[in-house]
Design an enzyme around this catalytic site. Structure first.
Site, PDB file in Angstrom:
ATOM      1  N   ASP A 132     -53.146  24.749  18.092  1.00 11.03           N
ATOM      2  CA  ASP A 132     -52.331  25.324  19.168  1.00 11.03           C
ATOM      3  C   ASP A 132     -52.279  26.855  19.104  1.00 11.03           C
ATOM      4  OD1 ASP A 132     -50.392  25.937  21.044  1.00 11.03           O
ATOM      5  OD2 ASP A 132     -48.715  25.235  19.802  1.00 11.03           O
ATOM      6  N   HIS A 174     -50.490  21.770  20.838  1.00 16.96           N
ATOM      7  CA  HIS A 174     -49.150  22.164  21.266  1.00 16.96           C
ATOM      8  C   HIS A 174     -48.196  20.974  21.425  1.00 16.96           C
ATOM      9  CE1 HIS A 174     -46.664  25.353  22.808  1.00 16.96           C
ATOM     10  NE2 HIS A 174     -46.489  24.785  23.982  1.00 16.96           N
ATOM     11  N   SER A 187     -42.053  23.902  22.518  1.00 21.52           N
ATOM     12  CA  SER A 187     -42.513  25.106  23.191  1.00 21.52           C
ATOM     13  C   SER A 187     -41.317  26.048  23.392  1.00 21.52           C
ATOM     14  CB  SER A 187     -43.165  24.709  24.515  1.00 21.52           C
ATOM     15  OG  SER A 187     -44.019  25.707  24.966  1.00 21.52           O
TER      16      SER A 187
END
Ligand SMILES: *[C@@H]1O[C@H](CO)[C@@H](O)[C@H](O)[C@H]1NC(C)=O
Ligand SMILES: *[C@@H]1O[C@H](CO)[C@@H](O)[C@H](O)[C@H]1NC(C)=O
Ligand SMILES: *[C@@H]1O[C@H](CO)[C@@H](O)[C@H](O)[C@H]1NC(C)=O
Length: 499
Positions: free
Chosen positions: A434, A459, A179
């Site tokens: 995602d 994700h 991320s």
């Protein structure tokens, strides 16, 4: 990012990238929940005693050598597998949350360390977790919070840790992250190629974007995707529920407060918007964290509820979903007060539990934007949400004008290169379910800039501990990461002379 599965992995690192238009949206709460569940699992699996906590003094302002102030930054280290002194170093970079011991036990670094005799180190991001500089989180202090500061910390930590652990100059350092921290892993290699040999960037949204309407484009695509239990009917039913709700709210139907389990009255338009934001987060989280350990609802589960009892009315499935999510999070009702959300963002007291809503919101206003809107025709949510309302919040909370936020976002892309960072030896890994993948590098930019987009994964899924239920693409993807690392570590042997 919140991952999940039966055996999970390095949660802490999986930063979460919440929707940010309110302090604590359900998206952020669910992200935290998933990370917590996975961190606990990771510790149980990984013999936490192998992880040692340490602290480094770091300059508060690394760009001003006259400023003597400093703060303590936390790191974790696992020496169990290390072939001292010149085995490689796997550096797990932290993002917008706290890091726990599982950050050096699980994930790619933990999984790959035994084979390579690697030292595993993780570094908590400044201003998050226990690495918050002393004092309040007022704007004067938050000036020392940015990705550039975080990267300066990485460089200085590398120097300090090399000394503390007597790490040989020929040890290659590989950065990892997921991320926002995935972006940091890539940028650490980009900006400090003499310090970081290579990077694995999972679900890294390297492109800053003010109006992130494509987030909801992916949400609708994923809700309709049979590969993860979605269907066009499911997407249609979600859209119908939201439009019904929208209509009911604008008619001022008082019964909606109890029907939707809102904590407060829904007369004011801003509180209606707040409720809609929470519900959008509920659906967004089911997609973003699809099939991860700790999520109460994934796409399949949500679609099942939404479609199961449609004869009871278009809102009934959503109500069932709300009940389940509130129960999982231990919440009595859905926060629906805009004023309360703003007050939370304005609170300059450092949080005692590692979560950094105010800090991350500051980073969106000063670096990244990432404001999720509903402009695409396929977006199933309320169209009332405007970019301008989200930008206003930067002004309200930090005194930053919309124009300055827009300028900051474009400077971030100039500084790091957006979707074409131009770094070598960075592996970009994404999942097509995602919503964040659209801001990442999806195709190899050259022979030493590989990328892969994994079908049917969400994700940061690649960072989670493997499970039998993982789709074949994910299984294969992890193998490719290990193979790529092998190539790069062999190159290091030749170039750095590490044995
Ligand atoms: C650098 O730090 C010194 C000492 O704290 C301070 O007086 C000065 O204003 C700082 N310079 C900048 C550009 O922030
Ligand atoms: C550090 O490593 C070198 C070999 O690279 C070794 O000669 C030296 O004794 C080590 N020093 C410490 C303090 O462990
Ligand atoms: C559908 O409604 C019935 C009765 O209201 C309930 O027992 C059942 O659990 C519901 N199904 C789902 C999937 O929520």
């Amino acid at each position: 990012m919140a991952p999940a599965a039966a055996l999970l992995l390095g949660p802490f690192l999986l930063a979460s990238l919440w929707g940010v238009s309110t302090a604590r949206s359900l998206l952020s709460r669910l992200g935290d929940h998933v990370q917590e569940v996975q961190a606990k699992l990771g510790q149980r699996l990984g013999e936490p005693s192998l992880a040692r906590e340490g602290w480094l003094w770091q300059p508060l302002d690394p760009f001003n050598s006259s400023d003597q102030r400093s703060f303590l930054q936390r790191y974790w280290v696992n020496t169990r597998h290390w072939r001292s002194p010149d085995g490689p170093v796997f550096l797990h970079i932290g993002g917008e949350g706290s890091l726990g011991p599982s950050s050096v036990l699980k994930g790619h670094p933990g999984a790959l360390a035994p084979h390579w005799g690697a030292l595993v180190v993780s570094l908590e991001h400044r201003f998050y977790g226990r690495s918050i500089p002393p004092g309040s989180l007022d704007v004067a202090q938050l000036r020392f919070l940015s990705s550039r500061h975080a990267l300066a910390d990485v460089a200085s930590a590398r120097i300090h840790l090399s000394r503390i652990y007597n790490i040989s100059a020929s040890s290659p350092w590989i950065s990892f992250g997921g991320s926002y921290a995935g972006s940091l892993a890539a940028w650490a290699r980009l900006k400090f190629p003499h310090l970081i040999w290579a990077a694995v960037a999972s679900s890294a949204p390297v492109q800053a974007q003010l109006d992130f309407s494509s987030y909801n484009e992916v949400v609708s695509r994923s809700l309709a995707d049979p590969a993860v239990g979605g269907s066009p009917e499911c997407l249609g039913a979600v859209a119908q529920a939201f439009s019904e709700l929208d209509a009911g709210l604008s008619e001022g139907k008082a019964v909606l407060q109890s029907e939707m389990r809102a904590c407060g009255p829904l007369e004011a338009p801003e509180d209606q918007a707040e409720l809609l934001e929470q519900l959008e987060g509920l659906v967004g989280a089911a997609v973003q964290y699809d099939q991860q350990v700790g999520v109460p609802l994934d796409v399949r589960g949500l679609c099942h509820l939404i479609l199961a009892n449609q004869s009871r009315g278009p809102l009934s499935g959503l109500q069932d979903a709300i009940r389940l999510v509130l129960q999982t999070l231990g919440l009595p009702c859905l926060p629906s007060s805009k004023a309360a959300a703003v007050a939370e963002l304005k609170d300059t007291n450092p949080p005692d539990v590692g979560l950094g809503y105010r800090q991350w919101f500051y980073q969106t206003c000063t670096e990244f934007g990432y404001y999720i809107t509903c402009k695409d025709p396929s977006c199933p949510f309320s169209r009332h949400k405007r970019l301008s309302a989200q930008l206003q919040l930067c002004d309200q909370v930090f005194g930053l004008s919309p124009a300055s936020v827009a300028k900051a976002v474009s400077r971030t892309n100039t500084y790091y290169g957006g979707l074409r960072p131009g770094a070598t030896r960075v592996f970009f890994v994404n999942g097509d379910i995602d919503p964040w993948h659209v801001l990442s590098v999806l195709q190899a930019l050259g022979p030493s800039e590989p990328a892969m987009l994994l079908r049917g994964t969400s994700h940061c899924s690649d960072m989670a501990t493997p499970r039998p239920s993982d789709p074949p693409s994910l299984h294969l993807g992890r193998q490719k990461i290990a193979q790529q690392l092998k190539v790069w570590l062999q190159e290091a042997k030749q170039d750095l002379g590490s044995p």
